[in-house]
Design an enzyme around this catalytic site. Structure first.
Site, PDB file in Angstrom:
ATOM      1  N   ASN A 214       0.824  -1.211   0.000  1.00 55.11           N
ATOM      2  CA  ASN A 214       0.000   0.000   0.000  1.00 55.11           C
ATOM      3  C   ASN A 214       0.860   1.264   0.000  1.00 55.11           C
ATOM      4  OD1 ASN A 214      -2.368  -1.320  -0.221  1.00 55.11           O
ATOM      5  ND2 ASN A 214      -3.116  -0.893   1.844  1.00 55.11           N
ATOM      6  N   PHE A 255      -1.083   3.071 -11.592  1.00 56.16           N
ATOM      7  CA  PHE A 255      -0.973   3.945 -10.421  1.00 56.16           C
ATOM      8  C   PHE A 255      -0.089   5.157 -10.669  1.00 56.16           C
ATOM      9  CE2 PHE A 255      -3.279   0.858  -8.137  1.00 56.16           C
ATOM     10  CZ  PHE A 255      -3.809   1.544  -7.060  1.00 56.16           C
ATOM     11  N   TYR A 257      -1.579   8.039 -11.921  1.00 59.10           N
ATOM     12  CA  TYR A 257      -2.552   9.080 -12.242  1.00 59.10           C
ATOM     13  C   TYR A 257      -2.516  10.201 -11.200  1.00 59.10           C
ATOM     14  CZ  TYR A 257      -4.382   5.938 -15.764  1.00 59.10           C
ATOM     15  OH  TYR A 257      -4.499   5.138 -16.870  1.00 59.10           O
ATOM     16  N   GLY A 263      -7.529   8.462  -1.215  1.00 61.20           N
ATOM     17  CA  GLY A 263      -8.429   8.398  -0.062  1.00 61.20           C
ATOM     18  C   GLY A 263      -8.791   6.953   0.177  1.00 61.20           C
ATOM     19  N   CYS A 266      -8.006   2.447   3.087  1.00 64.21           N
ATOM     20  CA  CYS A 266      -6.707   1.778   3.278  1.00 64.21           C
ATOM     21  C   CYS A 266      -5.493   2.694   3.193  1.00 64.21           C
ATOM     22  CB  CYS A 266      -6.572   0.637   2.280  1.00 64.21           C
ATOM     23  SG  CYS A 266      -7.707  -0.708   2.650  1.00 64.21           S
TER      24      CYS A 266
HETATM   25  P1  NAD Z   1     -15.234  -2.863   7.746  1.00 72.04           P
HETATM   26  O1  NAD Z   1     -15.301  -1.751   8.717  1.00 72.04           O
HETATM   27  O2  NAD Z   1     -15.978  -2.759   6.464  1.00 72.04           O
HETATM   28  O3  NAD Z   1     -15.688  -4.238   8.446  1.00 72.04           O
HETATM   29  C1  NAD Z   1     -15.265  -4.640   9.713  1.00 72.04           C
HETATM   30  C2  NAD Z   1     -16.396  -5.476  10.325  1.00 72.04           C
HETATM   31  O4  NAD Z   1     -15.924  -6.073  11.543  1.00 72.04           O
HETATM   32  C3  NAD Z   1     -17.629  -4.666  10.699  1.00 72.04           C
HETATM   33  O5  NAD Z   1     -18.768  -5.237  10.096  1.00 72.04           O
HETATM   34  C4  NAD Z   1     -17.687  -4.757  12.239  1.00 72.04           C
HETATM   35  O6  NAD Z   1     -19.012  -4.766  12.746  1.00 72.04           O
HETATM   36  C5  NAD Z   1     -17.007  -6.089  12.480  1.00 72.04           C
HETATM   37  N1  NAD Z   1     -16.450  -6.259  13.834  1.00 72.04           N
HETATM   38  C6  NAD Z   1     -15.762  -5.374  14.593  1.00 72.04           C
HETATM   39  N2  NAD Z   1     -15.416  -5.931  15.771  1.00 72.04           N
HETATM   40  C7  NAD Z   1     -15.868  -7.205  15.753  1.00 72.04           C
HETATM   41  C8  NAD Z   1     -15.807  -8.308  16.670  1.00 72.04           C
HETATM   42  N3  NAD Z   1     -15.160  -8.200  17.847  1.00 72.04           N
HETATM   43  N4  NAD Z   1     -16.397  -9.475  16.328  1.00 72.04           N
HETATM   44  C9  NAD Z   1     -17.030  -9.588  15.140  1.00 72.04           C
HETATM   45  N5  NAD Z   1     -17.123  -8.598  14.228  1.00 72.04           N
HETATM   46  C10 NAD Z   1     -16.542  -7.418  14.531  1.00 72.04           C
HETATM   47  O7  NAD Z   1     -13.675  -3.073   7.459  1.00 72.04           O
HETATM   48  P2  NAD Z   1     -12.979  -3.547   6.090  1.00 72.04           P
HETATM   49  O8  NAD Z   1     -12.888  -2.415   5.124  1.00 72.04           O
HETATM   50  O9  NAD Z   1     -13.579  -4.824   5.671  1.00 72.04           O
HETATM   51  O10 NAD Z   1     -11.491  -3.789   6.633  1.00 72.04           O
HETATM   52  C11 NAD Z   1     -11.192  -4.851   7.515  1.00 72.04           C
HETATM   53  C12 NAD Z   1      -9.681  -4.998   7.586  1.00 72.04           C
HETATM   54  O11 NAD Z   1      -9.166  -5.364   6.295  1.00 72.04           O
HETATM   55  C13 NAD Z   1      -8.933  -3.716   7.955  1.00 72.04           C
HETATM   56  O12 NAD Z   1      -7.804  -4.036   8.710  1.00 72.04           O
HETATM   57  C14 NAD Z   1      -8.499  -3.168   6.605  1.00 72.04           C
HETATM   58  O13 NAD Z   1      -7.343  -2.363   6.685  1.00 72.04           O
HETATM   59  C15 NAD Z   1      -8.197  -4.434   5.846  1.00 72.04           C
HETATM   60  N6  NAD Z   1      -8.309  -4.314   4.387  1.00 72.04           N
HETATM   61  C16 NAD Z   1      -9.324  -3.610   3.843  1.00 72.04           C
HETATM   62  C17 NAD Z   1      -9.445  -3.535   2.463  1.00 72.04           C
HETATM   63  C18 NAD Z   1     -10.566  -2.739   1.818  1.00 72.04           C
HETATM   64  O14 NAD Z   1     -10.489  -2.513   0.620  1.00 72.04           O
HETATM   65  N7  NAD Z   1     -11.580  -2.314   2.556  1.00 72.04           N
HETATM   66  C19 NAD Z   1      -8.527  -4.187   1.634  1.00 72.04           C
HETATM   67  C20 NAD Z   1      -7.511  -4.930   2.232  1.00 72.04           C
HETATM   68  C21 NAD Z   1      -7.417  -4.980   3.617  1.00 72.04           C
END
Ligand code: NAD
Length: 442
Positions: A214, A255, A257, A263, A266
């Site tokens: 990232n 990447f 651009y 934003g 991540c």
């Molecule tokens: P998100 O906020 O969309 O989802 C997280 C979920 O976890 C929520 O639904 C929340 O209610 C649940 N949660 C929180 N505490 C909990 C618990 N104790 N027990 C059960 N459920 C619980 O987050 P996301 O965007 O899916 O990101 C999750 C992780 O993945 C982060 O660390 C993020 O950096 C990483 N990540 C995200 C992406 C992306 O594109 N969004 C890509 C790669 C990695």
């Protein structure tokens, strides 16, 4: 295999659905009952192309179920993914409280030997912290099963998440226990038919790899944004520069651009978390700090250009196309449009905005804001507008009917935050065109 995915957000829901799609039995667990209710009714809590079909199909076949109960979810599970959020703390470091709480609950209810796999993006050394929590939760249990902790960072891109998960270009797995490798080979075998994508490394390297990827992508964006400022100062065209440099195979076209700054959920948080992690380990992450600073400046530079151009207009009207931080998602976390909207509202502007999927999320972000209206189409945003601001490069914004736009607007200011429009053509039509790194073009 029997799998539990803790957290059914962008990463967790995609992971759960795609693992079910290839034949595993998956339970998605979340503490958010609203989200679970929606899912049980077949309503997707997020917009992600192709996700609904996979979720519904696998719910119907019984391969995918959802529960709020750790006891139910852990009863038969051999692989448990942690996919909960790791939002930034005040100092930029990753807040691990959700990950550790989920690990603790999983370990408390575990019934058989299993691997606890961190999919959330977590700083180096988190594997050990999870191990400590698990050991504590299991202590005192005579029947305590064996729980090992692995890292399997996720690289999916929002907007293309299902495709990325089903056709990954690499699957990074960090293990502390060599026998876990076989479990991952079986788990991911359906995604590996055409070639082996598994890269098995030590756990710390896997944790670092996610931040490295990232940070590298963010670096390319900030690099181009800095060059864009240079192009504006010198009369060059950053788009021409991009094409020229991107055709060098050592650099590649992706990447590169220039835009309104990165934003999303991540890059901003992961770049800051890497800086904080460097500080904690006595390493000054100079380059990454500059990447973050350039990004902050870039976002503000765009806002300032809009405010400067609107000077002297009382109660300016602004048409805003695009709200989500990128196309094909409704994710508004750290979306650059938020800076623009907040600054315009503070300036007393009236905004009419449109986004194909993010408007419902936005209504919750600015409730009862009478100067901000969400419109059902692009055309509905422009009547009497002094300025048009393009924030997200959705395909449907690429070729607007300029005759219609011009006849409905009262001004001719155009802020192209993604460099999708042709400055020469638009200037010839009488627009005052503001792009990113292309403002010297005649
Ligand atoms: P998100 O906020 O969309 O989802 C997280 C979920 O976890 C929520 O639904 C929340 O209610 C649940 N949660 C929180 N505490 C909990 C618990 N104790 N027990 C059960 N459920 C619980 O987050 P996301 O965007 O899916 O990101 C999750 C992780 O993945 C982060 O660390 C993020 O950096 C990483 N990540 C995200 C992406 C992306 O594109 N969004 C890509 C790669 C990695």
């Amino acid at each position: 295999m029997r799998i539990c995915v803790i957290g059914t957000g962008y990463v967790g829901l995609v992971t759960a659905a795609c693992l079910a799609e290839v034949g595993h039995y998956v339970i998605g667990l979340d503490v958010d009952q609203d989200k679970l209710n929606k899912l049980t009714e077949g309503v997707m809590p997020i917009h992600e192309p192709g996700l609904d079909a996979i979720v519904l199909r696998n719910m119907k076949s019984g391969h995918l179920t959802f529960t709020p109960s750790y006891a139910d979810a852990m009863a038969e599970t051999g692989v448990v993914f942690l996919a909960v959020g790791t939002p930034p703390e005040e100092d930029g470091s990753a807040d691990l409280s959700y990950v550790l709480a989920a690990a603790r609950s999983a370990a408390t209810h575990v019934r058989r030997d299993c691997i606890l796999v961190t999919k959330s993006t977590v700083p180096v050394g988190t594997g050990e912290k999870i191990e400590a929590v698990v050991t504590e939760a299991l202590s005192g249990r005579n029947d305590a099963p064996k729980v090992t902790v692995a890292s399997n960072p996720e690289f999916l891109r929002e907007g293309q998440a299902v495709d990325d998960f089903l056709k990954p270009n690499r699957i990074i797995v960090g293990i502390a226990n060599p026998t876990d490798a076989e479990v991952f080979r079986r788990l991911y075998a359906p995604f590996n038919r055409n070639r082996d994508r598994l890269v098995i490394v030590d756990r710390k390297s896997a944790e670092i790899t996610k931040y490295a990827a990232n940070a590298m992508l963010a670096t390319r964006i900030s690099f181009m944004n800095e060059l864009a400022t240079f192009c504006d100062a010198t009369g060059g065209d950053v788009e021409a520069v991009r094409k020229g440099m991107g055709s060098d195979p050592r650099i590649g076209p992706h990447f590169l651009y220039a835009g309104v700054g990165y934003g999303g959920s991540c890059f901003p948080k992961d770049v800051q978390a890497l800086i904080a992690s460097g500080e904690k380990h006595g390493v000054n992450m100079q380059l990454i700090e500059a990447v973050h600073e350039i990004n902050q400046m870039q976002r503000q530079r765009f806002v300032k250009a809009i405010l400067t151009a609107l000077e002297g207009i009382e109660e300016p009207r602004v048409a805003l196309w695009g709200l989500a931080f990128k196309p094909e998602t409704d994710d508004m976390r750290e979306a650059p449009s938020r800076d623009v909207i907040d600054a315009l509202l503070a300036r007393g502007a009236r905004i009419r905005a449109h986004d194909p999927v993010a408007m419902d999320v936005c209504k919750g972000l600015w409730p009862n804001e009478e100067h901000l209206e969400f419109m059902e189409s692009l055309d509905a945003c422009t009547p009497d507008a002094d300025a048009l601001v393009m924030m997200t490069e959705w395909l449907c914004f690429r070729e607007p009917d300029w005759n219609a736009v011009e006849s409905s607007m009262r001004g001719r200011l155009l802020f192209d935050g993604r460099n999708v429009y042709d400055p020469t053509t638009l200037k010839a039509r009488g627009w005052q065109y503001h792009g990113i790194g292309r403002n010297g073009i005649a």
